[in-house]
Design a protein around this motif. Structure first.
Motif, mmCIF file in Angstrom:
data_model
loop_
_atom_site.group_PDB
_atom_site.id
_atom_site.type_symbol
_atom_site.label_atom_id
_atom_site.label_comp_id
_atom_site.label_asym_id
_atom_site.label_seq_id
_atom_site.Cartn_x
_atom_site.Cartn_y
_atom_site.Cartn_z
ATOM 1 N N TRP A 227 21.225 -14.373 83.582
ATOM 2 C CA TRP A 227 20.959 -13.359 82.591
ATOM 3 C C TRP A 227 21.839 -12.582 81.955
ATOM 4 O O TRP A 227 22.150 -12.340 80.870
ATOM 5 C CB TRP A 227 19.892 -12.603 83.031
ATOM 6 N N CYS A 228 22.725 -11.917 82.859
ATOM 7 C CA CYS A 228 23.981 -11.266 82.285
ATOM 8 C C CYS A 228 24.921 -12.151 81.303
ATOM 9 O O CYS A 228 25.295 -11.736 80.074
ATOM 10 C CB CYS A 228 24.705 -10.719 83.517
ATOM 11 N N CYS A 229 25.163 -13.321 81.538
ATOM 12 C CA CYS A 229 25.999 -14.268 80.858
ATOM 13 C C CYS A 229 25.170 -14.498 79.454
ATOM 14 O O CYS A 229 25.801 -14.508 78.419
ATOM 15 C CB CYS A 229 26.146 -15.472 81.403
ATOM 16 N N GLY A 230 23.830 -14.830 79.408
ATOM 17 C CA GLY A 230 22.970 -14.915 78.513
ATOM 18 C C GLY A 230 23.093 -13.679 77.464
ATOM 19 O O GLY A 230 23.342 -13.669 76.213
ATOM 20 N N LEU A 231 22.844 -12.730 78.052
ATOM 21 C CA LEU A 231 22.873 -11.471 77.217
ATOM 22 C C LEU A 231 24.198 -10.975 76.585
ATOM 23 O O LEU A 231 24.255 -10.599 75.590
ATOM 24 C CB LEU A 231 22.470 -10.144 78.035
ATOM 25 N N ALA A 232 25.345 -11.499 77.403
ATOM 26 C CA ALA A 232 26.807 -11.008 76.981
ATOM 27 C C ALA A 232 26.849 -11.941 75.813
ATOM 28 O O ALA A 232 27.547 -11.480 74.704
ATOM 29 C CB ALA A 232 27.692 -11.440 78.083
ATOM 30 N N ALA A 233 26.489 -13.158 75.815
ATOM 31 C CA ALA A 233 26.709 -14.136 74.601
ATOM 32 C C ALA A 233 25.971 -13.523 73.436
ATOM 33 O O ALA A 233 26.566 -13.574 72.212
ATOM 34 C CB ALA A 233 26.353 -15.494 75.038
ATOM 35 N N VAL A 234 24.763 -13.169 73.589
ATOM 36 C CA VAL A 234 23.925 -12.449 72.425
ATOM 37 C C VAL A 234 24.580 -11.428 71.895
ATOM 38 O O VAL A 234 24.705 -11.196 70.752
ATOM 39 C CB VAL A 234 22.413 -12.127 73.015
ATOM 40 N N ILE A 235 25.045 -10.425 72.502
ATOM 41 C CA ILE A 235 25.668 -9.197 72.290
ATOM 42 C C ILE A 235 27.095 -9.588 71.488
ATOM 43 O O ILE A 235 27.195 -8.923 70.473
ATOM 44 C CB ILE A 235 25.955 -8.311 73.618
#
Length: 227
Positions: A86-94
């Motif tokens: 989830w952290c990797c996905g959110l970091a990519a979105v941000i």
């Protein structure tokens, strides 16, 4: 005024956070004062008895202990992996949707645009999942230590059943904190649909957790149970 666009967020979101924080502070107080009235306290007492029994009869039950800890490590590993994904996905979105070159006065004097609020939601989720990953990783560290110490002779001057039980309880406590942080991310996810779902989700989640965390007297059978 721009404030009118965000007054529901400024009221309902902090209120939702306070509901969850107050409930867990009250739960911690009950675990400390009346441990056998909570599921965590009763399970902790049972685990201490289990560790003492395993170490007394280590020659016959050491395989059982290793298999039990293996399943526990697998559960914590799954949660830690889910958090970091989830952290990797959110970091990519941000990184793809929010420009770091925005003026800092938005963060200091308050939000004046929708883009800041969306970024705040993503960053809050990212922080929650990072903390969840950290606590689950620490839980794996302690349970791995217990996996070695459980097979030591109980008559050792240092490695006693009480010492092993304390390490085991530390591992389960860290795992529980990691799980609760991940649970708290659910209302923040619903923040994308507005502040009202956040408050409703937090209230519902606290009600469900209350029925899962506490033991209740069964008047018909005279037994204590959790719903």
């Amino acid at each position: 005024m721009e404030f009118k666009k965000y007054y529901l967020d400024l009221i309902m979101v902090p209120l939702s956070v306070m509901i969850c924080v107050c409930y867990h502070l009250w739960l911690w107080h009950n675990i400390r004062r009346q441990p056998l009235s909570t599921v965590m306290g009763a399970n902790a007492h049972a685990r201490r008895l289990w560790v003492s029994t395993i170490m007394k009869d280590n020659e016959k039950k050491h395989i059982l202990a290793i298999q039990t800890f293996r399943n526990t490590i697998m559960g914590s590993t799954l949660m830690a992996t889910t958090s970091i994904v989830w952290c990797c996905g959110l970091a990519a979105v941000i990184s793809s949707s929010y420009s770091v070159k925005k003026p800092l006065n938005n963060a200091i004097y308050g939000a004046h645009n929708t883009q800041f609020m969306v970024s705040l939601k993503y960053v809050t989720l990212l922080v929650l999942f990072l903390f969840s990953f950290m606590f689950h990783s620490l839980s794996i560290r302690f349970i791995t230590q217990v996996n070695f110490l459980i097979n030591c002779p109980e008559d050792s001057t240092i490695v006693t059943s009480m010492y092993v039980s304390e390490l085991l309880e530390t591992s389960f406590t860290l795992s529980m904190i990691g799980n609760r942080i991940m649970y708290s991310a659910l209302p923040i996810m619903l923040w994308s649909f507005g502040p009202v779902p956040v408050l409703l989700c937090s209230s519902t989640m606290v009600s469900v957790l209350y029925n899962l965390d506490f033991l209740f007297e069964d008047s018909k059978r005279g037994k204590r149970r959790s719903y």
